[in-house]
Design a protein around this motif. Structure first.
Motif, PDB file in Angstrom:
ATOM      1  N   GLY A   1       0.810  -1.210   0.000  1.00 54.55           N
ATOM      2  CA  GLY A   1       0.000   0.000   0.000  1.00 54.55           C
ATOM      3  C   GLY A   1       0.839   1.253   0.000  1.00 54.55           C
ATOM      4  N   HIS A   2       0.337   2.282  -0.610  1.00 47.91           N
ATOM      5  CA  HIS A   2       1.076   3.536  -0.707  1.00 47.91           C
ATOM      6  C   HIS A   2       0.336   4.670  -0.015  1.00 47.91           C
ATOM      7  CE1 HIS A   2       4.218   1.797  -3.001  1.00 47.91           C
ATOM      8  NE2 HIS A   2       3.393   1.384  -3.924  1.00 47.91           N
ATOM      9  N   GLY A   3      -0.154   4.398   1.175  1.00 49.74           N
ATOM     10  CA  GLY A   3      -0.700   5.464   2.005  1.00 49.74           C
ATOM     11  C   GLY A   3      -1.903   6.149   1.426  1.00 49.74           C
ATOM     12  N   GLU A   4      -1.852   7.472   1.351  1.00 47.44           N
ATOM     13  CA  GLU A   4      -3.002   8.269   0.937  1.00 47.44           C
ATOM     14  C   GLU A   4      -3.479   7.928  -0.462  1.00 47.44           C
ATOM     15  OE1 GLU A   4      -2.638  12.302   3.554  1.00 47.44           O
ATOM     16  OE2 GLU A   4      -1.618  12.264   1.647  1.00 47.44           O
ATOM     17  N   THR A   5      -2.605   7.376  -1.292  1.00 48.17           N
ATOM     18  CA  THR A   5      -3.025   7.035  -2.640  1.00 48.17           C
ATOM     19  C   THR A   5      -3.843   5.750  -2.669  1.00 48.17           C
ATOM     20  OG1 THR A   5      -1.000   5.803  -3.099  1.00 48.17           O
ATOM     21  CG2 THR A   5      -0.996   8.159  -3.621  1.00 48.17           C
ATOM     22  N   ASP A   6      -3.919   5.046  -1.574  1.00 50.79           N
ATOM     23  CA  ASP A   6      -4.656   3.790  -1.495  1.00 50.79           C
ATOM     24  C   ASP A   6      -5.915   4.016  -0.666  1.00 50.79           C
ATOM     25  OD1 ASP A   6      -5.625   1.216  -1.128  1.00 50.79           O
ATOM     26  OD2 ASP A   6      -3.633   0.355  -0.840  1.00 50.79           O
ATOM     27  N   ALA A   7      -7.048   4.153  -1.331  1.00 48.02           N
ATOM     28  CA  ALA A   7      -8.310   4.470  -0.652  1.00 48.02           C
ATOM     29  C   ALA A   7      -8.765   3.357   0.283  1.00 48.02           C
ATOM     30  CB  ALA A   7      -9.400   4.758  -1.690  1.00 48.02           C
ATOM     31  N   ARG A   8      -8.191   2.163   0.172  1.00 47.64           N
ATOM     32  CA  ARG A   8      -8.597   1.054   1.041  1.00 47.64           C
ATOM     33  C   ARG A   8      -8.015   1.168   2.434  1.00 47.64           C
ATOM     34  NH1 ARG A   8      -6.124  -3.188  -2.904  1.00 47.64           N
ATOM     35  NH2 ARG A   8      -4.622  -1.527  -2.707  1.00 47.64           N
ATOM     36  N   VAL A   9      -7.079   2.081   2.655  1.00 50.43           N
ATOM     37  CA  VAL A   9      -6.413   2.218   3.947  1.00 50.43           C
ATOM     38  C   VAL A   9      -7.098   3.309   4.761  1.00 50.43           C
ATOM     39  CG1 VAL A   9      -4.239   2.751   5.105  1.00 50.43           C
ATOM     40  CG2 VAL A   9      -4.221   1.444   2.977  1.00 50.43           C
ATOM     41  N   ASP A  10      -7.567   2.936   5.946  1.00 47.02           N
ATOM     42  CA  ASP A  10      -8.163   3.905   6.871  1.00 47.02           C
ATOM     43  C   ASP A  10      -7.105   4.267   7.909  1.00 47.02           C
ATOM     44  OD1 ASP A  10      -9.539   5.398   8.718  1.00 47.02           O
ATOM     45  OD2 ASP A  10     -10.913   3.784   9.312  1.00 47.02           O
ATOM     46  N   HIS A  11      -6.426   5.373   7.699  1.00 48.56           N
ATOM     47  CA  HIS A  11      -5.341   5.781   8.590  1.00 48.56           C
ATOM     48  C   HIS A  11      -5.829   6.316   9.935  1.00 48.56           C
ATOM     49  CE1 HIS A  11      -2.956   5.513   4.871  1.00 48.56           C
ATOM     50  NE2 HIS A  11      -2.046   5.090   5.733  1.00 48.56           N
ATOM     51  N   THR A  12      -7.123   6.372  10.142  1.00 57.60           N
ATOM     52  CA  THR A  12      -7.640   6.760  11.462  1.00 57.60           C
ATOM     53  C   THR A  12      -7.831   5.542  12.354  1.00 57.60           C
ATOM     54  OG1 THR A  12      -9.970   6.657  10.797  1.00 57.60           O
ATOM     55  CG2 THR A  12      -8.822   8.781  10.500  1.00 57.60           C
ATOM     56  N   ALA A  13      -7.721   4.342  11.789  1.00 57.19           N
ATOM     57  CA  ALA A  13      -7.890   3.115  12.575  1.00 57.19           C
ATOM     58  C   ALA A  13      -6.812   3.047  13.649  1.00 57.19           C
ATOM     59  CB  ALA A  13      -7.808   1.900  11.663  1.00 57.19           C
ATOM     60  N   THR A  14      -7.179   2.561  14.813  1.00 58.98           N
ATOM     61  CA  THR A  14      -6.233   2.451  15.911  1.00 58.98           C
ATOM     62  C   THR A  14      -5.751   1.018  16.080  1.00 58.98           C
ATOM     63  OG1 THR A  14      -7.970   2.141  17.556  1.00 58.98           O
ATOM     64  CG2 THR A  14      -7.245   4.399  17.151  1.00 58.98           C
ATOM     65  N   ASP A  15      -4.529   0.890  16.604  1.00 54.82           N
ATOM     66  CA  ASP A  15      -3.931  -0.392  16.951  1.00 54.82           C
ATOM     67  C   ASP A  15      -3.865  -1.353  15.756  1.00 54.82           C
ATOM     68  OD1 ASP A  15      -2.610  -1.997  18.782  1.00 54.82           O
ATOM     69  OD2 ASP A  15      -4.449  -2.792  19.691  1.00 54.82           O
ATOM     70  N   VAL A  16      -3.539  -0.783  14.577  1.00 50.75           N
ATOM     71  CA  VAL A  16      -3.390  -1.556  13.344  1.00 50.75           C
ATOM     72  C   VAL A  16      -2.132  -1.063  12.637  1.00 50.75           C
ATOM     73  CG1 VAL A  16      -4.438  -2.139  11.117  1.00 50.75           C
ATOM     74  CG2 VAL A  16      -5.912  -1.721  13.101  1.00 50.75           C
ATOM     75  N   VAL A  17      -1.264  -1.976  12.230  1.00 49.32           N
ATOM     76  CA  VAL A  17      -0.077  -1.594  11.463  1.00 49.32           C
ATOM     77  C   VAL A  17      -0.516  -1.325  10.023  1.00 49.32           C
ATOM     78  CG1 VAL A  17       2.198  -2.302  10.624  1.00 49.32           C
ATOM     79  CG2 VAL A  17       1.454  -2.966  12.928  1.00 49.32           C
ATOM     80  N   LEU A  18      -0.192  -0.123   9.550  1.00 47.59           N
ATOM     81  CA  LEU A  18      -0.609   0.318   8.215  1.00 47.59           C
ATOM     82  C   LEU A  18       0.580   0.916   7.461  1.00 47.59           C
ATOM     83  CD1 LEU A  18      -3.801   2.291   9.313  1.00 47.59           C
ATOM     84  CD2 LEU A  18      -3.755   0.046   8.194  1.00 47.59           C
ATOM     85  N   PRO A  19       0.485   0.973   6.128  1.00 47.68           N
ATOM     86  CA  PRO A  19       1.478   1.755   5.393  1.00 47.68           C
ATOM     87  C   PRO A  19       1.368   3.213   5.841  1.00 47.68           C
ATOM     88  CG  PRO A  19       0.110   0.446   3.904  1.00 47.68           C
ATOM     89  CD  PRO A  19      -0.517   0.364   5.260  1.00 47.68           C
ATOM     90  N   HIS A  20       2.472   3.911   5.929  1.00 50.77           N
ATOM     91  CA  HIS A  20       2.453   5.313   6.335  1.00 50.77           C
ATOM     92  C   HIS A  20       1.655   6.118   5.306  1.00 50.77           C
ATOM     93  CE1 HIS A  20       3.840   9.380   7.156  1.00 50.77           C
ATOM     94  NE2 HIS A  20       4.172   8.933   8.364  1.00 50.77           N
ATOM     95  N   PRO A  21       0.873   7.098   5.743  1.00 50.46           N
ATOM     96  CA  PRO A  21       0.036   7.851   4.798  1.00 50.46           C
ATOM     97  C   PRO A  21       0.817   8.696   3.794  1.00 50.46           C
ATOM     98  CG  PRO A  21      -0.102   8.813   6.985  1.00 50.46           C
ATOM     99  CD  PRO A  21       0.659   7.529   7.122  1.00 50.46           C
ATOM    100  N   VAL A  22       2.039   9.043   4.098  1.00 51.60           N
ATOM    101  CA  VAL A  22       2.839   9.865   3.184  1.00 51.60           C
ATOM    102  C   VAL A  22       4.101   9.128   2.731  1.00 51.60           C
ATOM    103  CG1 VAL A  22       4.120  12.039   2.938  1.00 51.60           C
ATOM    104  CG2 VAL A  22       1.980  11.985   4.257  1.00 51.60           C
ATOM    105  N   TYR A  23       4.754   8.398   3.623  1.00 51.57           N
ATOM    106  CA  TYR A  23       6.057   7.808   3.343  1.00 51.57           C
ATOM    107  C   TYR A  23       6.040   6.298   3.131  1.00 51.57           C
ATOM    108  CZ  TYR A  23       7.602  12.433   4.632  1.00 51.57           C
ATOM    109  OH  TYR A  23       7.762  13.786   4.675  1.00 51.57           O
ATOM    110  N   ALA A  24       4.934   5.735   2.746  1.00 50.38           N
ATOM    111  CA  ALA A  24       4.878   4.298   2.470  1.00 50.38           C
ATOM    112  C   ALA A  24       5.850   3.914   1.361  1.00 50.38           C
ATOM    113  CB  ALA A  24       3.457   3.876   2.099  1.00 50.38           C
ATOM    114  N   ALA A  25       5.981   4.758   0.358  1.00 54.03           N
ATOM    115  CA  ALA A  25       6.885   4.450  -0.760  1.00 54.03           C
ATOM    116  C   ALA A  25       8.340   4.373  -0.300  1.00 54.03           C
ATOM    117  CB  ALA A  25       6.730   5.484  -1.862  1.00 54.03           C
ATOM    118  N   GLN A  26       8.646   4.990   0.855  1.00 53.70           N
ATOM    119  CA  GLN A  26       9.993   4.905   1.434  1.00 53.70           C
ATOM    120  C   GLN A  26      10.062   3.826   2.515  1.00 53.70           C
ATOM    121  OE1 GLN A  26       8.488   8.095   1.066  1.00 53.70           O
ATOM    122  NE2 GLN A  26       9.592   8.400  -0.842  1.00 53.70           N
ATOM    123  N   HIS A  27       9.060   2.959   2.544  1.00 58.91           N
ATOM    124  CA  HIS A  27       9.004   1.781   3.424  1.00 58.91           C
ATOM    125  C   HIS A  27       8.729   2.126   4.884  1.00 58.91           C
ATOM    126  CE1 HIS A  27      11.746   0.847  -0.012  1.00 58.91           C
ATOM    127  NE2 HIS A  27      10.682   0.127  -0.265  1.00 58.91           N
TER     128      HIS A  27
END
Length: 151
Positions: A85-111
């Protein structure tokens, strides 16, 4: 685990770490001699406590904070696949979810990965990811020192 517990855990678990703060946020650097030039001061993890850099996680909510962890490519790929996942570009990711490991909303492309309010569900994983990020920072630091030291 709250923000102070996480800061304490990182600083007490990993040797050679400095933790400068700005605007209530904390940046964890591997700098055992405390002499890295500014351009080499790249954190391996950060804690952000507000919407200073992005609003994806809605950290303006009282009591919310986000742990961000910079991983080596292989560590990121193990979580999200080689083209994860590439953060904000991936609409399937809810970055407001708590206690879940997610791709970073801005720096996912940098791992980079993130967790809003890490807790029981992610604490073991977070500790492993922090260790991986720390080890990566130590290797980068050693490589930089080796390149600077005359043979």
């Amino acid at each position: 685990m709250d923000v102070d517990d996480m800061k304490r855990y990182i600083c007490q678990t990993f040797a050679g770490v400095t933790a400068p703060e700005a605007n209530g946020d904390t940046f964890f650097l591997y700098d055992p001699q405390r002499d890295l030039p500014a351009e080499r001061q790249l954190p391996f993890a950060t804690i952000v406590t507000g919407d200073h850099y992005d609003t994806a996680s809605a950290l303006s909510r009282p009591g919310f904070w986000r742990l961000n962890i910079g991983l080596p490519r292989s560590g990121y790929a193990a979580l999200f696949g080689a083209r994860g996942g590439h953060g904000e570009t991936d609409a399937r990711v809810d970055h407001t979810a708590t206690d879940v490991v997610l791709p970073h909303p801005v720096y996912a492309a940098q791992h980079w990965v993130c967790v809003v309010n890490p807790g029981e569900a992610t604490l073991g994983t977070v500790r492993t990811l922090l260790a991986d990020a720390y080890d990566f920072a130590v290797r980068k630091h050693a490589n930089h020192r080796a390149r600077r030291t005359p043979s």
